[in-house]
Design an enzyme around this catalytic site. Structure first.
Site, short mmCIF file in Angstrom:
data_model
loop_
_atom_site.label_atom_id
_atom_site.label_comp_id
_atom_site.label_asym_id
_atom_site.label_seq_id
_atom_site.Cartn_x
_atom_site.Cartn_y
_atom_site.Cartn_z
N TYR A 27 0.94 -1.08 -0.05
CA TYR A 27 -0.05 0.00 -0.04
C TYR A 27 0.70 1.34 0.05
CZ TYR A 27 -4.51 -2.39 1.27
OH TYR A 27 -5.60 -3.27 1.44
N GLY A 28 2.15 1.03 0.61
CA GLY A 28 2.70 2.38 0.98
C GLY A 28 3.21 3.17 -0.32
N CYS A 44 -2.63 -0.78 10.03
CA CYS A 44 -1.80 -0.40 8.75
C CYS A 44 -1.47 1.18 8.95
CB CYS A 44 -2.53 -0.96 7.57
SG CYS A 44 -1.65 -0.23 6.10
N THR A 68 -0.32 3.15 6.72
CA THR A 68 -0.48 3.66 5.56
C THR A 68 -1.97 3.95 5.31
OG1 THR A 68 1.29 2.60 4.64
CG2 THR A 68 -0.07 3.83 2.97
N HIS A 71 4.68 -3.43 9.55
CA HIS A 71 5.81 -4.53 9.29
C HIS A 71 6.99 -4.46 10.10
CE1 HIS A 71 3.09 -5.22 5.71
NE2 HIS A 71 3.90 -6.36 5.55
N1 DGL Z 1 1.97 -2.50 7.01
C1 DGL Z 1 1.55 -1.20 6.47
C2 DGL Z 1 1.74 -0.07 6.98
O1 DGL Z 1 1.80 -0.24 8.42
C3 DGL Z 1 1.86 -1.04 4.99
C4 DGL Z 1 3.04 -1.89 4.25
C5 DGL Z 1 2.60 -1.75 2.75
O2 DGL Z 1 1.85 -2.53 2.26
O3 DGL Z 1 3.39 -0.85 2.00
O4 DGL Z 1 1.89 1.02 6.84
#
Ligand code: DGL
Length: 286
Positions: free
Chosen positions: A47-48, A78, A80, A188
Site C-alpha cells: 500500500y505504501g 496499517c 498507511t 511490518h
Molecule cells: N504495514 C503497512 C503499514 O503499516 C503497509 C505496508 C505496505 O503495504 O506498504 O504502513
C-alpha cells in the site's frame, strides 16, 4: 447476549500483508478472550507507494469485508491506511487506526528529536508529525520513508545482511540529526526491531506502537461494553498469558498466497511471543 458472556463477535483487523500481525500479537496478549478476524490484503500489497485515493478505496473495501462478517470493531493495523483514512459515519462499527496510539507511545519516551520510519505514503501524509505535535509541540520530528523494508519482511529476510545494509542506509540521516527516539511507523517494521535497534545503537529508543494500540482497543471495548467477557486478569493485566484461557477461534483471511502467508504468520507471531499460534486460514476476494 448475557453480560457474563459479553460480546462474542470478533475484532476485525486488517493490513496489506503480514505486518498487521504485530498488532494482532499485542491484541492476543492484552485481550486473550477476544477472537480475531484478520484480513491481509496480500493481492494489493504494498500500500505504501500507492496514492491516498487508492489506499482509501482499498481501506473501504477491507472495512466492508470485515463488517459483512459481523465484527464488533475494526482495527486498521496499517499505518498507511490509518494515515489516509477518512472519518467514518457515526453508525458504522467503531474503528481505530494506529497513528494516534503510535504518537502517544513516542511522546511517552521522547526527549527532543523523534525519527519516524514509515512507508512513502505515511511519511508524505505528515500524519505522525501532526499527531506528535498535538501531544508535544516542542518535539522535533523527522520522517524517513523506508520502502524496501516491507518486501524484505514479506520475503522473511529478517536477520539478513542485505536487510542490515538497507537499514543502515535508511537510518543514517536520522542518526546524524541526533534523534533520541525512533517510531516504527509501519506495522511490518517491528519484525525488524532487533536489527533496527542494533543499527540505531543503545542511545536511541525504538518504539513499537502495537502495545499502545492494544491498550486503546481494550479501553474502548470496555467503555462500550463490547468485551467478549471479563475473565480473571483481563482488566489491567497487560501480561495475561493467552494460554491461561480457552483459546478463541482466530480466523485469518488473505487475498493472495495463502501457504506463504501461513508460514510467515507463524514465524512472526512466534517472534512476537505468541507460541504455537492457532488460526484457520481462508483465501478470499476483497
Ligand atoms: N504495514 C503497512 C503499514 O503499516 C503497509 C505496508 C505496505 O503495504 O506498504 O504502513
Amino acid at each position: 447476549m448475557s453480560p457474563e458472556q459479553g460480546d462474542a463477535r470478533a475484532i476485525g483487523v486488517f493490513d496489506s500483508g503480514v505486518g498487521g500481525l504485530t498488532v494482532v500479537s499485542a491484541l492476543m496478549r492484552r485481550l486473550p478472550a477476544e477472537t480475531i478476524l484478520y484480513l491481509g490484503d496480500t493481492a494489493r500489497l504494498p500500500y505504501g507507494n500507492k496514492s491516498p485515493a487508492t489506499v482509501r478505496r482499498y481501506t473501504q473495501r477491507n472495512v466492508a469485508f470485515l463488517e459483512e462478517r459481523d465484527v464488533k470493531a475494526v482495527v486498521i493495523a496499517c499505518n498507511t491506511a490509518s494515515a489516509v483514512a477518512e472519518r467514518r459515519p457515526p453508525t458504522a462499527s467503531p474503528q481505530w487506526g494506529v497513528i494516534e496510539p503510535g504518537a502517544a507511545a513516542a511522546v511517552a519516551v521522547a526527549r527532543k528529536r523523534v525519527g519516524v520510519l514509515g512507508t512513502e505514503s505515511t511519511i508524505e501524509s505528515g500524519a505522525y508529525e501532526r499527531a506528535i505535535h498535538r501531544l508535544r509541540p516542542d518535539l522535533e520530528v523527522y520522517g524517513r520513508a523506508c520502502p524496501l523494508f516491507v518486501p524484505l519482511v514479506e520475503e522473511g529476510w529478517v536477520e539478513d545482511e542485505v536487510t542490515e545494509k538497507v537499514a543502515r542506509r535508511y537510518l543514517e540521516p536520522l542518526i546524524e540529526r541526533g534523534v533520541d527516539t525512533l517510531v516504527l511507523g509501519c506495522t511490518h517494521y517491528p519484525v525488524l526491531a532487533p536489527l533496527l535497534q542494533r543499527v540505531a545503537g543503545p542511545e536511541i529508543q525504538v518504539v513499537d506502537p502495537a502495545r499502545e494500540v492494544a491498550e486503546l482497543v481494550a479501553r474502548e471495548l470496555m467503555s462500550r461494553s463490547l468485551l467478549a467477557s471479563t475473565p480473571r486478569g483481563l482488566a489491567g493485566d497487560s501480561e495475561s498469558s493467552p494460554g491461561a484461557l480457552q483459546r478463541p477461534d482466530h480466523h485469518f483471511c488473505v487475498s493472495d498466497g495463502g501457504d506463504r502467508f501461513q508460514r510467515l504468520a507463524i514465524k512472526i507471531l512466534g517472534a512476537c511471543g505468541i507460541v504455537d499460534p492457532a488460526f484457520s486460514l481462508e483465501w478470499v476476494e476483497v
